[in-house]
Design an enzyme around this catalytic site. Structure first.
Site, PDB file in Angstrom:
ATOM      1  N   ARG A 145       0.856  -1.207   0.000  1.00  0.00           N
ATOM      2  CA  ARG A 145       0.000   0.000   0.000  1.00  0.00           C
ATOM      3  C   ARG A 145       0.879   1.240   0.000  1.00  0.00           C
ATOM      4  O   ARG A 145       0.579   2.249  -0.628  1.00  0.00           O
ATOM      5  CB  ARG A 145      -0.957   0.005   1.204  1.00  0.00           C
ATOM      6  CG  ARG A 145      -1.684   1.340   1.363  1.00  0.00           C
ATOM      7  CD  ARG A 145      -2.966   1.293   2.206  1.00  0.00           C
ATOM      8  NE  ARG A 145      -2.891   0.371   3.316  1.00  0.00           N
ATOM      9  CZ  ARG A 145      -2.217   0.599   4.462  1.00  0.00           C
ATOM     10  NH1 ARG A 145      -1.590   1.735   4.647  1.00  0.00           N
ATOM     11  NH2 ARG A 145      -2.192  -0.312   5.424  1.00  0.00           N
TER      12      ARG A 145
ATOM     13  N   TYR B  27     -16.259  16.217 -15.605  1.00  0.00           N
ATOM     14  CA  TYR B  27     -16.735  14.826 -15.625  1.00  0.00           C
ATOM     15  C   TYR B  27     -17.819  14.664 -14.542  1.00  0.00           C
ATOM     16  O   TYR B  27     -17.646  15.156 -13.416  1.00  0.00           O
ATOM     17  CB  TYR B  27     -15.551  13.877 -15.381  1.00  0.00           C
ATOM     18  CG  TYR B  27     -15.992  12.468 -15.105  1.00  0.00           C
ATOM     19  CD1 TYR B  27     -16.830  11.796 -16.002  1.00  0.00           C
ATOM     20  CD2 TYR B  27     -15.596  11.798 -13.960  1.00  0.00           C
ATOM     21  CE1 TYR B  27     -17.265  10.501 -15.744  1.00  0.00           C
ATOM     22  CE2 TYR B  27     -16.010  10.499 -13.696  1.00  0.00           C
ATOM     23  CZ  TYR B  27     -16.856   9.865 -14.590  1.00  0.00           C
ATOM     24  OH  TYR B  27     -17.288   8.591 -14.319  1.00  0.00           O
TER      25      TYR B  27
ATOM     26  N   LYS C  28      -7.772   6.500 -19.367  1.00  0.00           N
ATOM     27  CA  LYS C  28      -8.105   7.024 -20.688  1.00  0.00           C
ATOM     28  C   LYS C  28      -6.882   6.982 -21.616  1.00  0.00           C
ATOM     29  O   LYS C  28      -6.343   5.925 -21.827  1.00  0.00           O
ATOM     30  CB  LYS C  28      -8.691   8.424 -20.517  1.00  0.00           C
ATOM     31  CG  LYS C  28      -9.789   8.508 -19.440  1.00  0.00           C
ATOM     32  CD  LYS C  28     -10.975   7.648 -19.806  1.00  0.00           C
ATOM     33  CE  LYS C  28     -12.140   7.635 -18.856  1.00  0.00           C
ATOM     34  NZ  LYS C  28     -11.955   7.677 -17.441  1.00  0.00           N
TER      35      LYS C  28
HETATM   36  O1  P1T Z   1     -12.935   6.591 -14.197  1.00  0.00           O
HETATM   37  P1  P1T Z   1     -11.776   7.096 -13.401  1.00  0.00           P
HETATM   38  O2  P1T Z   1     -10.459   6.507 -13.804  1.00  0.00           O
HETATM   39  O3  P1T Z   1     -12.006   7.056 -11.926  1.00  0.00           O
HETATM   40  O4  P1T Z   1     -11.585   8.657 -13.788  1.00  0.00           O
HETATM   41  C1  P1T Z   1     -12.534   9.623 -13.505  1.00  0.00           C
HETATM   42  C2  P1T Z   1     -12.386  10.770 -14.478  1.00  0.00           C
HETATM   43  C3  P1T Z   1     -11.662  11.881 -14.086  1.00  0.00           C
HETATM   44  N1  P1T Z   1     -11.496  12.939 -14.904  1.00  0.00           N
HETATM   45  C4  P1T Z   1     -12.016  12.952 -16.149  1.00  0.00           C
HETATM   46  C5  P1T Z   1     -11.814  14.149 -17.026  1.00  0.00           C
HETATM   47  C6  P1T Z   1     -12.732  11.850 -16.620  1.00  0.00           C
HETATM   48  O5  P1T Z   1     -13.227  11.892 -17.852  1.00  0.00           O
HETATM   49  C7  P1T Z   1     -12.934  10.737 -15.759  1.00  0.00           C
HETATM   50  C8  P1T Z   1     -13.719   9.543 -16.178  1.00  0.00           C
HETATM   51  N2  P1T Z   1     -14.533   9.762 -17.286  1.00  0.00           N
HETATM   52  C9  P1T Z   1     -15.341   8.844 -17.886  1.00  0.00           C
HETATM   53  C10 P1T Z   1     -15.477   7.587 -17.465  1.00  0.00           C
HETATM   54  C11 P1T Z   1     -16.092   9.337 -19.049  1.00  0.00           C
HETATM   55  O6  P1T Z   1     -16.625   8.532 -19.832  1.00  0.00           O
HETATM   56  O7  P1T Z   1     -16.157  10.561 -19.225  1.00  0.00           O
END
Ligand code: P1T
Length: 386
Positions: free
Chosen positions: A52, A104, A201
């Site tokens: 961790r 988001y 992403k």
């Molecule tokens: O899904 P995660 O890895 O927890 O990330 C969250 C997140 C944070 N910031 C941005 C700009 C994002 O687009 C996202 C996650 N977005 C999607 C799942 C989406 O489809 O827009």
């Protein structure tokens, strides 16, 4: 470790964080699938003591993400949301955050449905207007939070100006750089204090892993974040770190093709009779184009559109594309399509969506790295479908 100073982005993407493993010479950082480490003495570790708190595969990823954002201080997380939450945990009850109105949906949900309960307050403003941010600042404002380009409206925020406004108010500027990636934009160089990523992403790039990252300029701030990360525990597993690190090595190659394809798709859709509006910062007609050109090296891989037929036409488009697959998320090699109001941004209240300009019929495209002409043919047939 090879000093990457002076090398271009692509070279750094390939080499950052990965050193031949000392025992075998393995060129790729192994997956150190271990929860703990045998210690030579009580309270003395060889390097790490518990996974961790730290893991060699995670170290390699953290080093690589930091290197690409132009820093030495990165931390990897179990998800983008975990990274965002950890930045916010630097704040205390009574503190205030100015955030951009287009974010988001999960970030908006964390801010309003979770963190407000702990006494942190948020003001959402149109951060394209630096004046609006300045006016929303209060003595207790500790943080300005933005995305640029924003999700899903691809609004462009002037980061250098915003950093000045935040710092004038003794607040930090945090930038979610998920849509741009460091290949296109490096917020720390423009004055931001935190860069945050959903590495799920473009950074990972292959839709096979969920992860997040924070990069900061200073060791002291990194240490405060590490303390919180270790105390809270939202850390990524070593296998996820390995996959993300593998993805990062081709970030520059993938981003070039994402941008090329998205520019083609945006130009095609701008001319299409069924399309009412195209949101793409690479188009000269985009209101943020000039600022985008000054702080990004290309327009990115995301395109949003509104169709003349509104919600029904958007729904039909989502149901009829074949290469653009209907799914949440973005930034993978394969193209995706979705309807933010009912999917990624369903947790944003209808009032807040309206205030940000997010129409119910908006369709968001994550343009992948397939053949660009095939993608356009797919949109053409889907827009013509009865
Ligand atoms: O899904 P995660 O890895 O927890 O990330 C969250 C997140 C944070 N910031 C941005 C700009 C994002 O687009 C996202 C996650 N977005 C999607 C799942 C989406 O489809 O827009």
């Amino acid at each position: 470790m090879l000093d990457l100073n002076g090398f271009s982005f692509g070279t750094r993407a390939v080499r950052a964080g990965t050193e031949p493993e000392p025992v075998t010479g393995a060129i790729m950082t192994p997956v150190f699938q271990t929860s703990t480490y045998v210690q030579p003495k009580p309270a003395e570790a060889k390097v790490h003591e518990y996974s961790r708190s730290g893991n060699p595969t995670r170290d390699a990823l953290e080093f690589a993400v930091a290197e690409l954002e132009g820093s030495k201080h990165g931390l990897a997380f179990a998800s983008g949301m975990a990274a965002i939450d950890t930045v916010l945990r630097l704040l205390s009850s009574g503190d205030h955050v100015v955030a951009s109105d287009d974010l988001y949906g999960g970030t908006y949900r964390l801010f309003t449905a979770v963190l407000e309960r702990f006494g942190i307050s948020f003001s959402f403003v149109d951060a394209r207007e630096v004046e609006q941010v300045a006016q929303a600042m209060r003595p207790e404002t500790k943080l300005v939070w933005v995305e640029t380009p924003t999700n899903p409206l691809l609004k462009i925020v002037d980061l250098a100006k915003l950093a000045e406004v935040a710092h004038a108010g003794n607040a930090w500027l945090a930038v979610d750089n998920t849509f741009a990636t460091p290949y296109l934009q490096q917020p720390l160089q423009l004055g931001a204090d935190f860069v945050v990523h959903s590495t799920t992403k473009y950074m990972g790039g292959h839709s096979d892993v969920v992860g997040g990252a924070i990069v900061v300029r200073e060791q002291a701030l990194r240490d405060r974040l590490w303390y919180l990360q270790n105390a809270i525990g939202a850390v990524p597993g070593p296998w996820d770190c390995f996959l993300t690190l593998r993805g990062l090595k081709t970030l520059h190659v993938r981003m070039q093709r994402h941008c090329e394809n998205a520019a083609k798709v945006a130009a095609y859709l701008s001319e299409h009779a069924a399309v009412d509006r195209v949101y793409y910062p690479g188009l000269p007609s985009h209101p943020g184009h000039e600022v985008a050109a000054s702080q990004m090296s290309a327009g990115g891989g995301m395109v949003s559109i509104e169709l003349k037929g509104g919600v029904d036409a958007g729904y039909k488009l989502c149901m009829n594309t074949q290469l653009f697959q209907l799914a949440e998320s973005l930034g993978g090699v394969e193209s995706l399509i979705e309807q933010p109001a009912t999917m990624t941004h369903a947790s944003v209240s209808p009032e807040a969506r309206r205030a940000a300009g997010l129409a119910d019929g908006l369709v968001r495209l994550s343009v992948g790295i397939e053949d660009g002409d095939d993608l356009i043919r797919d949109l053409e047939q889907a827009l013509a479908a009865k």
